[in-house]
Design a protein around this motif. Sequence first.
Motif, mmCIF file in Angstrom:
data_model
loop_
_atom_site.group_PDB
_atom_site.id
_atom_site.type_symbol
_atom_site.label_atom_id
_atom_site.label_comp_id
_atom_site.label_asym_id
_atom_site.label_seq_id
_atom_site.Cartn_x
_atom_site.Cartn_y
_atom_site.Cartn_z
ATOM 1 N N ALA A 153 3.341 19.327 2.481
ATOM 2 C CA ALA A 153 4.752 18.956 2.760
ATOM 3 C C ALA A 153 5.214 18.932 4.424
ATOM 4 C CB ALA A 153 5.854 19.760 2.046
ATOM 5 N N SER A 154 4.582 19.859 5.167
ATOM 6 C CA SER A 154 4.858 20.196 6.388
ATOM 7 C C SER A 154 4.519 18.997 7.334
ATOM 8 C CB SER A 154 4.215 21.403 7.023
ATOM 9 O OG SER A 154 4.479 22.568 6.409
ATOM 10 N N ILE A 155 3.166 18.301 6.601
ATOM 11 C CA ILE A 155 2.654 17.278 7.462
ATOM 12 C C ILE A 155 3.697 16.075 7.523
ATOM 13 C CG2 ILE A 155 0.810 15.418 7.307
ATOM 14 C CD1 ILE A 155 -0.836 17.860 5.932
ATOM 15 N N VAL A 156 4.251 15.660 6.354
ATOM 16 C CA VAL A 156 5.427 14.815 6.393
ATOM 17 C C VAL A 156 6.715 15.003 7.312
ATOM 18 C CG1 VAL A 156 6.718 13.467 4.609
ATOM 19 C CG2 VAL A 156 4.671 14.443 3.968
ATOM 20 N N SER A 157 6.878 16.134 7.364
ATOM 21 C CA SER A 157 8.111 16.631 8.091
ATOM 22 C C SER A 157 8.125 15.798 9.618
ATOM 23 C CB SER A 157 8.263 17.982 8.205
ATOM 24 O OG SER A 157 9.445 18.282 9.148
ATOM 25 N N GLY A 158 7.008 15.994 10.243
ATOM 26 C CA GLY A 158 6.983 15.782 11.619
ATOM 27 C C GLY A 158 6.861 14.375 12.013
ATOM 28 N N THR A 159 6.179 13.431 10.855
ATOM 29 C CA THR A 159 6.140 12.143 11.170
ATOM 30 C C THR A 159 7.457 11.459 11.179
ATOM 31 O OG1 THR A 159 3.839 11.810 10.380
ATOM 32 C CG2 THR A 159 5.320 9.829 10.136
ATOM 33 N N LEU A 160 8.359 11.933 10.380
ATOM 34 C CA LEU A 160 9.592 11.248 9.931
ATOM 35 C C LEU A 160 10.921 11.745 10.795
ATOM 36 C CD1 LEU A 160 9.222 10.946 6.230
ATOM 37 C CD2 LEU A 160 8.441 9.575 7.999
ATOM 38 N N ALA A 161 10.488 12.658 11.792
ATOM 39 C CA ALA A 161 11.336 13.372 12.470
ATOM 40 C C ALA A 161 12.469 12.619 13.253
ATOM 41 C CB ALA A 161 10.705 14.340 13.654
ATOM 42 N N GLU A 162 13.680 13.061 13.760
ATOM 43 C CA GLU A 162 14.581 12.560 14.376
ATOM 44 C C GLU A 162 15.423 11.082 14.107
ATOM 45 O OE1 GLU A 162 13.433 13.763 18.950
ATOM 46 O OE2 GLU A 162 12.871 11.746 18.386
ATOM 47 N N ARG A 163 15.123 10.706 12.532
ATOM 48 C CA ARG A 163 15.847 9.672 12.142
ATOM 49 C C ARG A 163 15.971 9.739 10.680
ATOM 50 N NH1 ARG A 163 10.200 9.040 12.605
ATOM 51 N NH2 ARG A 163 9.331 7.083 12.158
ATOM 52 N N ILE A 164 15.388 10.797 9.820
ATOM 53 C CA ILE A 164 15.521 10.796 8.522
ATOM 54 C C ILE A 164 16.551 11.896 8.322
ATOM 55 C CG2 ILE A 164 13.775 12.488 8.157
ATOM 56 C CD1 ILE A 164 13.097 11.223 5.536
ATOM 57 N N LYS A 165 17.323 11.541 7.266
ATOM 58 C CA LYS A 165 18.386 12.471 6.741
ATOM 59 C C LYS A 165 17.796 13.691 6.082
ATOM 60 C CE LYS A 165 20.978 9.484 4.533
ATOM 61 N NZ LYS A 165 22.334 9.073 3.750
ATOM 62 N N LEU A 166 18.603 14.840 5.966
ATOM 63 C CA LEU A 166 17.926 16.032 5.408
ATOM 64 C C LEU A 166 17.772 16.021 4.124
ATOM 65 C CD1 LEU A 166 17.322 19.038 5.980
ATOM 66 C CD2 LEU A 166 19.450 19.566 5.580
ATOM 67 N N TRP A 167 18.676 15.572 3.175
ATOM 68 C CA TRP A 167 18.834 15.680 1.968
ATOM 69 C C TRP A 167 17.644 14.759 1.244
ATOM 70 C CZ3 TRP A 167 19.584 20.211 -0.414
ATOM 71 C CH2 TRP A 167 20.586 21.033 0.276
ATOM 72 N N PRO A 168 17.646 13.675 1.526
ATOM 73 C CA PRO A 168 16.588 12.894 1.094
ATOM 74 C C PRO A 168 14.994 13.339 1.260
ATOM 75 C CG PRO A 168 17.907 11.378 2.172
ATOM 76 C CD PRO A 168 18.513 12.811 2.396
ATOM 77 N N PHE A 169 14.986 13.776 2.330
ATOM 78 C CA PHE A 169 13.643 14.418 2.955
ATOM 79 C C PHE A 169 13.482 15.714 1.945
ATOM 80 C CE2 PHE A 169 11.372 17.749 4.920
ATOM 81 C CZ PHE A 169 10.152 17.177 4.928
ATOM 82 N N LEU A 170 14.367 16.355 1.620
ATOM 83 C CA LEU A 170 14.161 17.536 0.835
ATOM 84 C C LEU A 170 13.928 17.177 -0.597
ATOM 85 C CD1 LEU A 170 16.841 20.396 2.246
ATOM 86 C CD2 LEU A 170 14.321 19.781 2.812
ATOM 87 N N ILE A 171 14.522 16.210 -1.248
ATOM 88 C CA ILE A 171 14.115 15.595 -2.485
ATOM 89 C C ILE A 171 13.063 15.195 -2.684
ATOM 90 C CG2 ILE A 171 15.026 13.723 -4.273
ATOM 91 C CD1 ILE A 171 18.024 14.176 -3.169
#
Length: 445
Positions: A153-171
Amino acid sequence: MNKLSKITGLAVALTAVALPALAQDAAAPAAMDPPANEIGFILNTFMFLVTGFLVMWMGAGFSMLEAGLVRSKNVTMQSLKNIALFAIAAIMYYLIGYNLMYPGDGWSINGVLGAFSTTSLEPVGVGADSVDLTYASVGSDFFFQLMFCATTASIVSGTLAERIKLWPFLIFTVILTGFIYPIQASWKWGGGFLDTDFGFLDFAGSTVVHSVGGWAALAGALILGPRIGKYKDGKVQAMPGSNLTLATLGTFILWLGWFGFNGGSQLYMNTVGNVADISRIFANTNTAAAGGAIAALILTQILYKKPDLTMVLNGALAGLVSITAEPLTPSLGAATIIGAIGGIIVVLLVPMLDKLKIDDVVGAIPVHLGAGIWGTLAVPITNPDGTFYGQIVSIIIVGIFVFVVSAIIWFILKAVMGIRAPAEDEMMGLDKAELGMEAYPEFVN
């Protein structure tokens, strides 16, 4: 003289009383020595716990790496996402992921879909007659395997940084850690069809962990789109990170954690051979990272006339990803070359993604997907048990499954709640817009 006799008698009496107690204290460690048939279980359990701690430390590495490579107005968001995704992974892996990944004889669909049940540990004070003495405790195995799930999951976090909303990412993280990762991991590590039918080899997860995170990130990046202003007038606009010192620290933390990642995947520390193999894995892991860093250092000097620190950092990580599929069988020289090729892949793939207008903020797709595929393909070069056919087919199957399912989830989230922050929030920075707090409040972004 009479007084001296009394003192001497008292001393003798006290000594007579104390000696049995001292003898009992001296004998206590011998009485606590475990039976010979339990020592392997104890050592294996201890190894899983210690190497699990090291892999958990990689969470700090990803946090620092991402915090350093995003702009200052998004640092708090990246920090929050990384600690939240780790907590989500811990709960989802307990609720469903562990038994879905390691179903034993409880497959829902044999070799394809594991068991749907929560994780149960041994009872308190369990005896040797109630555990599998040939392996390790359930608690240690669960803890160790959980760390791999969280890493994905950590891998996905960095790629989508700076424009993805928090809650959709957490879902999405809930689904990734609870279902997507465990299902495909069961196909190899749970004794599923990739293991039995194709002889797929992936020692510590170049494909099972790293390329899975890369495929999920790629699907998200394509659907999410690039940051505002990243590709303007047909040119790539540089968006420098906030703190390269933090990014460098994060890389060193990840490098350290990788010894647990690969070393613990030996699974056993109960014989001379296993301990020697673990040390061999450590040495190969280290030199592969060095090879990736040096290759990126030299290649960026050649291509850009100046070394690029971010490329060198990612080159080291790519070397680590590359050796993860088979860190045991290569010689030190071969491991260095495998890692170096990973570093070269990163330097070449980063501008290629930019040409395709795929915005990967921290370079996770080249590092984890590109080098992950390379490392998996490299296995048969040093391990005669591997076949290029089995490796290629398995890469394709895992890639299609993860990319398609991830894309479906991203599309659903986009339709239901939206996944992209509004343009004004993105320009302001997600720290202030979504969280109302900044990592560096004394500075103007």
